[in-house]
Design a protein around this motif. Structure first.
Motif, mmCIF file in Angstrom:
data_model
loop_
_atom_site.group_PDB
_atom_site.id
_atom_site.type_symbol
_atom_site.label_atom_id
_atom_site.label_comp_id
_atom_site.label_asym_id
_atom_site.label_seq_id
_atom_site.Cartn_x
_atom_site.Cartn_y
_atom_site.Cartn_z
ATOM 1 N N GLU A 271 0.941 -1.345 -0.145
ATOM 2 C CA GLU A 271 -0.061 0.160 -0.021
ATOM 3 C C GLU A 271 0.991 1.202 -0.099
ATOM 4 N N ILE A 272 1.948 1.276 0.696
ATOM 5 C CA ILE A 272 2.961 2.374 0.804
ATOM 6 C C ILE A 272 3.642 2.511 -0.560
ATOM 7 N N GLU A 273 3.895 1.432 -0.894
ATOM 8 C CA GLU A 273 4.603 1.483 -2.280
ATOM 9 C C GLU A 273 3.623 2.261 -3.226
ATOM 10 N N ARG A 274 2.419 1.916 -3.367
ATOM 11 C CA ARG A 274 1.610 2.542 -4.218
ATOM 12 C C ARG A 274 1.227 3.992 -3.952
ATOM 13 N N GLU A 319 11.557 2.723 4.694
ATOM 14 C CA GLU A 319 12.888 2.037 4.920
ATOM 15 C C GLU A 319 13.036 0.853 4.246
ATOM 16 N N VAL A 320 12.103 -0.171 4.675
ATOM 17 C CA VAL A 320 12.129 -1.415 4.408
ATOM 18 C C VAL A 320 11.902 -1.571 2.696
ATOM 19 N N GLN A 324 14.563 -3.239 0.017
ATOM 20 C CA GLN A 324 14.298 -4.348 -0.825
ATOM 21 C C GLN A 324 14.678 -4.026 -2.275
ATOM 22 N N GLY A 325 14.916 -2.857 -2.520
ATOM 23 C CA GLY A 325 14.982 -2.298 -3.798
ATOM 24 C C GLY A 325 13.922 -1.965 -4.666
ATOM 25 N N ARG A 326 12.789 -1.601 -4.045
ATOM 26 C CA ARG A 326 11.292 -1.388 -4.548
ATOM 27 C C ARG A 326 11.237 0.127 -4.582
ATOM 28 N N ARG A 340 10.942 7.616 -4.373
ATOM 29 C CA ARG A 340 10.386 7.601 -5.749
ATOM 30 C C ARG A 340 10.593 6.310 -6.223
ATOM 31 N N ALA A 341 10.276 6.169 -7.318
ATOM 32 C CA ALA A 341 10.373 4.844 -8.030
ATOM 33 C C ALA A 341 11.757 4.296 -8.259
ATOM 34 N N ALA A 342 12.061 2.801 -7.979
ATOM 35 C CA ALA A 342 13.273 2.464 -8.323
ATOM 36 C C ALA A 342 13.612 2.524 -9.597
#
Length: 342
Positions: A271-274, A319-320, A324-326, A340-342
């Motif tokens: 959800e946080i990535e989105r 941070e996680v 994880q490189g995401r 920002r996006a990886a």
């Protein structure tokens, strides 16, 4: 469907026998969110061992006296406190009772650094304020500084050093049965759970109704969420046991609740990535795009203390995600962490 009253039934001041030789004694807390802390009284033959001690409050002491009296005992029969972590609702009453009775107080060795920070009289929430600024929550940081409670000399005395620092894997015999202390960092750096053949005294590591706060302690230490997830995996890899939590009712399976917590954090990471991919760059912005608690409350509707925990928990997830490189995570010229996006 369970009601709110059902969910809080565990916090009524009614001691409960929960395992052979183990009495659960819920002691009151001065806020509604947690309501009570479970102290577990173990019959150790000539004396008593307590897992956690409660908060130094007159009402808490009165209820503990009454619970012990019903068992034909008193606080003078307490030989030792095995405290899961340094938070005041677990530690302070143990230290206060030590002054009165001479009982030993034991704490995880990983909490030594936090106790040292407190001994230096650092400003309340100093590490959290730094974290809030890093997350871009400057107004909230200023509000926290303005409202942080100052600890009295009496309260400070209840954070005196323990008699024993317990190491990871240490074995302790209580009532003819062995407890094994397992270091489970995440909620705090030195959090311990105590494993018995039939039960896990889980402290705040595994709670049946809520997700534990992450890394709320005097010193700022990156990596708290990853430590917490690793600690959950550690407990999940052990044989399943009865869950004896510090807050909430006893539950039949540690594994079942650990699985739910791991699923929750996995979903929260997604959800946080989105929301970052949708334009939220800072921890404060991401937290503001989420909802909180089972009521799905907006960030701005939380009290400042809980808003602080929400922003810092969001930052821990960010941070996680970066590890994880995401996502990419780096600080701008003002020191605010941008994502920002990886």
């Amino acid at each position: 469907m369970s009601t709110a009253a059902d969910r809080h039934a565990w916090s009524r001041p009614e001691p409960e026998a929960v395992a052979p030789g183990v009495l659960r004694v819920p002691l009151p807390l001065p806020f509604d969110a947690l309501r009570a802390v479970n102290v577990y009284v173990l019959d150790d033959g000539p004396g008593l061992t307590l897992v956690d001690g409660g908060w130094t409050l007159s009402e808490s002491r009165d209820l503990l006296d009454a619970a012990l009296a019903a068992q034909g005992a008193g606080v003078g029969d307490i030989a030792r406190f095995l405290v899961t972590h340094l938070h005041r609702d677990h530690y302070t009453q143990a230290v206060a009772l030590r002054r009165e009775t001479g009982a030993r107080v034991s704490l995880g060795a990983g909490e030594r650094g936090s106790l040292d920070v407190m001994a230096d009289r650092a400003a309340p929430f100093a590490a959290q304020v730094v974290g809030l600024h890093g997350a871009g929550a400057h107004d909230l940081a200023d509000a926290i500084v303005g409202t942080a409670p100052q600890m009295s000399e009496e309260e400070f005395a209840d954070f005196a050093a323990p008699d024993d620092w317990i190491a990871d894997g240490e074995r302790i015999e209580v009532g003819g049965r062995e407890l094994t202390a397992l270091e489970t960092p995440g909620h705090t750096l030195g959090h311990l759970v105590y494993e018995r053949d039939d039960a896990l005294f889980a402290g705040d590591h595994v709670l049946p109704h809520i997700t534990p706060s992450i890394g709320f302690e005097p010193g700022a230490r990156p990596g708290a969420l990853q430590r917490f997830l690793s600690s959950l995996a550690l407990v999940r890899a052990r044989p399943d046991r009865l869950l004896l939590p510090a807050h909430g009712p006893v539950a039949p399976s540690v594994h079942a609740r650990v699985d739910e917590l791991l699923d929750h954090h996995s979903a929260r990471l997604d959800e946080i990535e989105r929301v970052v991919l949708g334009g939220a760059a800072t921890g404060a912005e991401a937290a503001g795009a989420l909802t909180w608690t089972r009521r799905e409350t907006k960030l701005e509707d939380l009290e400042p203390f809980h808003r602080m925990l929400a922003v810092l928990e969001t930052d821990a997830h960010l941070e996680v995600l970066a590890a994880q490189g995401r996502l990419v995570r780096d600080a701008d010229a003002s020191g605010v962490l941008q994502h920002r996006a990886a």
